[in-house]
Design a protein around this motif. Sequence first.
Motif, PDB file in Angstrom:
ATOM      1  N   SER A 111      -0.794   0.128  -5.465  1.00 25.66           N
ATOM      2  CA  SER A 111      -1.483  -0.834  -4.591  1.00 25.66           C
ATOM      3  C   SER A 111      -1.338  -2.277  -5.079  1.00 25.66           C
ATOM      4  O   SER A 111      -2.334  -2.988  -5.276  1.00 25.66           O
ATOM      5  CB  SER A 111      -2.964  -0.457  -4.449  1.00 25.66           C
ATOM      6  OG  SER A 111      -3.099   0.759  -3.761  1.00 25.66           O
ATOM      7  N   HIS A 161      -4.358  10.219  -5.859  1.00 26.26           N
ATOM      8  CA  HIS A 161      -5.069  11.203  -5.064  1.00 26.26           C
ATOM      9  C   HIS A 161      -5.848  12.169  -5.939  1.00 26.26           C
ATOM     10  O   HIS A 161      -6.488  13.084  -5.432  1.00 26.26           O
ATOM     11  CB  HIS A 161      -4.088  11.998  -4.188  1.00 26.26           C
ATOM     12  CG  HIS A 161      -3.389  11.137  -3.182  1.00 26.26           C
ATOM     13  ND1 HIS A 161      -4.059  10.559  -2.134  1.00 26.26           N
ATOM     14  CD2 HIS A 161      -2.104  10.751  -3.073  1.00 26.26           C
ATOM     15  CE1 HIS A 161      -3.192   9.854  -1.404  1.00 26.26           C
ATOM     16  NE2 HIS A 161      -2.009   9.960  -1.965  1.00 26.26           N
ATOM     17  N   ASP A 205       6.914  12.556  -5.511  1.00 25.43           N
ATOM     18  CA  ASP A 205       5.902  11.513  -5.468  1.00 25.43           C
ATOM     19  C   ASP A 205       4.803  11.828  -6.456  1.00 25.43           C
ATOM     20  O   ASP A 205       4.445  12.970  -6.692  1.00 25.43           O
ATOM     21  CB  ASP A 205       5.300  11.392  -4.048  1.00 25.43           C
ATOM     22  CG  ASP A 205       6.325  10.885  -3.066  1.00 25.43           C
ATOM     23  OD1 ASP A 205       7.320  10.296  -3.524  1.00 25.43           O
ATOM     24  OD2 ASP A 205       6.132  11.097  -1.849  1.00 25.43           O
ATOM     25  N   ASP A 261       0.930  11.958  -7.593  1.00 24.79           N
ATOM     26  CA  ASP A 261      -0.362  12.179  -6.939  1.00 24.79           C
ATOM     27  C   ASP A 261      -1.488  11.569  -7.747  1.00 24.79           C
ATOM     28  O   ASP A 261      -2.639  11.949  -7.608  1.00 24.79           O
ATOM     29  CB  ASP A 261      -0.611  13.692  -6.768  1.00 24.79           C
ATOM     30  CG  ASP A 261       0.349  14.314  -5.776  1.00 24.79           C
ATOM     31  OD1 ASP A 261       0.802  15.426  -6.046  1.00 24.79           O
ATOM     32  OD2 ASP A 261       0.632  13.679  -4.745  1.00 24.79           O
ATOM     33  N   SER A 304       7.313   2.031  -2.113  1.00 24.06           N
ATOM     34  CA  SER A 304       6.819   2.845  -1.002  1.00 24.06           C
ATOM     35  C   SER A 304       5.531   2.237  -0.458  1.00 24.06           C
ATOM     36  O   SER A 304       4.818   1.524  -1.175  1.00 24.06           O
ATOM     37  CB  SER A 304       6.579   4.291  -1.449  1.00 24.06           C
ATOM     38  OG  SER A 304       5.552   4.345  -2.426  1.00 24.06           O
ATOM     39  N   GLN A 305       5.232   2.556   0.802  1.00 26.82           N
ATOM     40  CA  GLN A 305       4.056   1.986   1.466  1.00 26.82           C
ATOM     41  C   GLN A 305       3.573   2.942   2.545  1.00 26.82           C
ATOM     42  O   GLN A 305       4.316   3.295   3.457  1.00 26.82           O
ATOM     43  CB  GLN A 305       4.409   0.629   2.073  1.00 26.82           C
ATOM     44  CG  GLN A 305       3.227  -0.139   2.638  1.00 26.82           C
ATOM     45  CD  GLN A 305       3.663  -1.470   3.228  1.00 26.82           C
ATOM     46  OE1 GLN A 305       4.521  -1.519   4.106  1.00 26.82           O
ATOM     47  NE2 GLN A 305       3.094  -2.566   2.727  1.00 26.82           N
ATOM     48  N   GLY A 306       2.315   3.387   2.439  1.00 24.28           N
ATOM     49  CA  GLY A 306       1.717   4.258   3.427  1.00 24.28           C
ATOM     50  C   GLY A 306       1.162   3.476   4.607  1.00 24.28           C
ATOM     51  O   GLY A 306       1.102   2.235   4.574  1.00 24.28           O
ATOM     52  N   PRO A 307       0.724   4.178   5.656  1.00 24.79           N
ATOM     53  CA  PRO A 307       0.203   3.478   6.846  1.00 24.79           C
ATOM     54  C   PRO A 307      -1.011   2.604   6.534  1.00 24.79           C
ATOM     55  O   PRO A 307      -1.082   1.458   6.987  1.00 24.79           O
ATOM     56  CB  PRO A 307      -0.160   4.622   7.797  1.00 24.79           C
ATOM     57  CG  PRO A 307       0.651   5.789   7.331  1.00 24.79           C
ATOM     58  CD  PRO A 307       0.789   5.633   5.852  1.00 24.79           C
ATOM     59  N   GLN A 356      -1.885   1.414   3.581  1.00 25.41           N
ATOM     60  CA  GLN A 356      -1.436   0.321   2.716  1.00 25.41           C
ATOM     61  C   GLN A 356      -0.736  -0.762   3.512  1.00 25.41           C
ATOM     62  O   GLN A 356      -0.862  -1.951   3.196  1.00 25.41           O
ATOM     63  CB  GLN A 356      -0.492   0.870   1.637  1.00 25.41           C
ATOM     64  CG  GLN A 356      -1.171   1.722   0.578  1.00 25.41           C
ATOM     65  CD  GLN A 356      -0.186   2.221  -0.458  1.00 25.41           C
ATOM     66  OE1 GLN A 356       0.926   2.610  -0.128  1.00 25.41           O
ATOM     67  NE2 GLN A 356      -0.580   2.212  -1.720  1.00 25.41           N
ATOM     68  N   ARG A 357      -0.011  -0.363   4.547  1.00 27.65           N
ATOM     69  CA  ARG A 357       0.682  -1.351   5.385  1.00 27.65           C
ATOM     70  C   ARG A 357      -0.324  -2.273   6.069  1.00 27.65           C
ATOM     71  O   ARG A 357      -0.103  -3.481   6.202  1.00 27.65           O
ATOM     72  CB  ARG A 357       1.555  -0.631   6.414  1.00 27.65           C
ATOM     73  CG  ARG A 357       2.538  -1.539   7.126  1.00 27.65           C
ATOM     74  CD  ARG A 357       3.453  -0.740   8.038  1.00 27.65           C
ATOM     75  NE  ARG A 357       4.168   0.300   7.301  1.00 27.65           N
ATOM     76  CZ  ARG A 357       4.021   1.602   7.488  1.00 27.65           C
ATOM     77  NH1 ARG A 357       3.173   2.036   8.404  1.00 27.65           N
ATOM     78  NH2 ARG A 357       4.715   2.471   6.792  1.00 27.65           N
ATOM     79  N   SER A 368       1.347  -2.021  -1.582  1.00 29.02           N
ATOM     80  CA  SER A 368       2.511  -1.151  -1.758  1.00 29.02           C
ATOM     81  C   SER A 368       2.451  -0.522  -3.134  1.00 29.02           C
ATOM     82  O   SER A 368       1.707  -0.972  -4.021  1.00 29.02           O
ATOM     83  CB  SER A 368       3.822  -1.925  -1.586  1.00 29.02           C
ATOM     84  OG  SER A 368       3.924  -2.490  -0.292  1.00 29.02           O
TER      85      SER A 368
END
Length: 326
Positions: A260, A247, A242, A244, A218-221, A223-224, A229
Amino acid sequence: MYSRATLLLLRWLRVPPEPQPPHGDPASLRVFRAGKNFLNLRLLKWGVAQAGALAGIIFWLGVFSDLGDRVEDKRQQNAQAKTTAPAPAPEKQNMEQAVNSVVHGLKDEATAAGKEFQEIRKNKRKVGPLQGFYAWRNGMIGFLSRLPSGAMLVIWFFELSGIVFYVLQLPVTFLLARMDYDLRWYMVTDRSLRIRHGVWKINESTMSFANIQQVIVSQGPLQRVLGLSDVKVQSAGGGGGDSDEHHGKGDDMHLGLFHSVTNPDEIRDLILARLRHFRESGLGDPEEKSSPVAAATTASLAGSDDLLAAARELAAEARALRATLG
């Protein structure tokens, strides 16, 4: 310098050394780390937080400096008002009047400040935070002007204590942000994987390939943008949600998170290939193979083979005897 400070901090926090490799062939061990941009992001967040704290310190220094000047002016006005007051009564009555005057003055100031705040609350849609701040400042001026002159020294003591604490925490929080990157370990062998992270709270999880069900990338905005990733390894019994962990909301005991990383495809393909080999070869843990139950099972199977061989010999002899008699 960084290494020496890190060792001292690790010793003080009693952080254990790097984790031992998980169960499996030592020659198959692969160790992965988080990407450098993860460290840059951590340091950026640290810098923004420290800049915000410094701005807050500067703001309150200005507020208290202005407050001290206004309180002093208010005291002078009160002193001038007392000089124009009628002649004082006898000494005992004069003391009582002075005490009563201070008490009533504080009550009046508190009442006025309370009314002003109530008006602000009633009209909160029309009154902005700036007006609320001015109301608070006026209330503090009236309150402090009726206290002894040393009251402002107490406020300045707490402000200076905050400045000293801010300066002292800078190297410590910087080291913690840096160590949060350095102390992330992602280990994979041919039988299992182990993940450890954390400085204040250390989390270490080990997952056997016998329980792994799926591997997700998975990859967040953000991280992109940073080229990072997450690789999520789901084991049996997990809810499939997912994690956390990064977070700060908690850990999923059925989810291993390679957080990451810069080579998610390599990690995913490695885990899937070793998982496929593990299942096709029917590998098991040496503990299971050497357990009393496994030994008894093996002995039972060996005994069954001997009985089968003996039965076959008897059948062959019976057939030979029948042929001779016939």
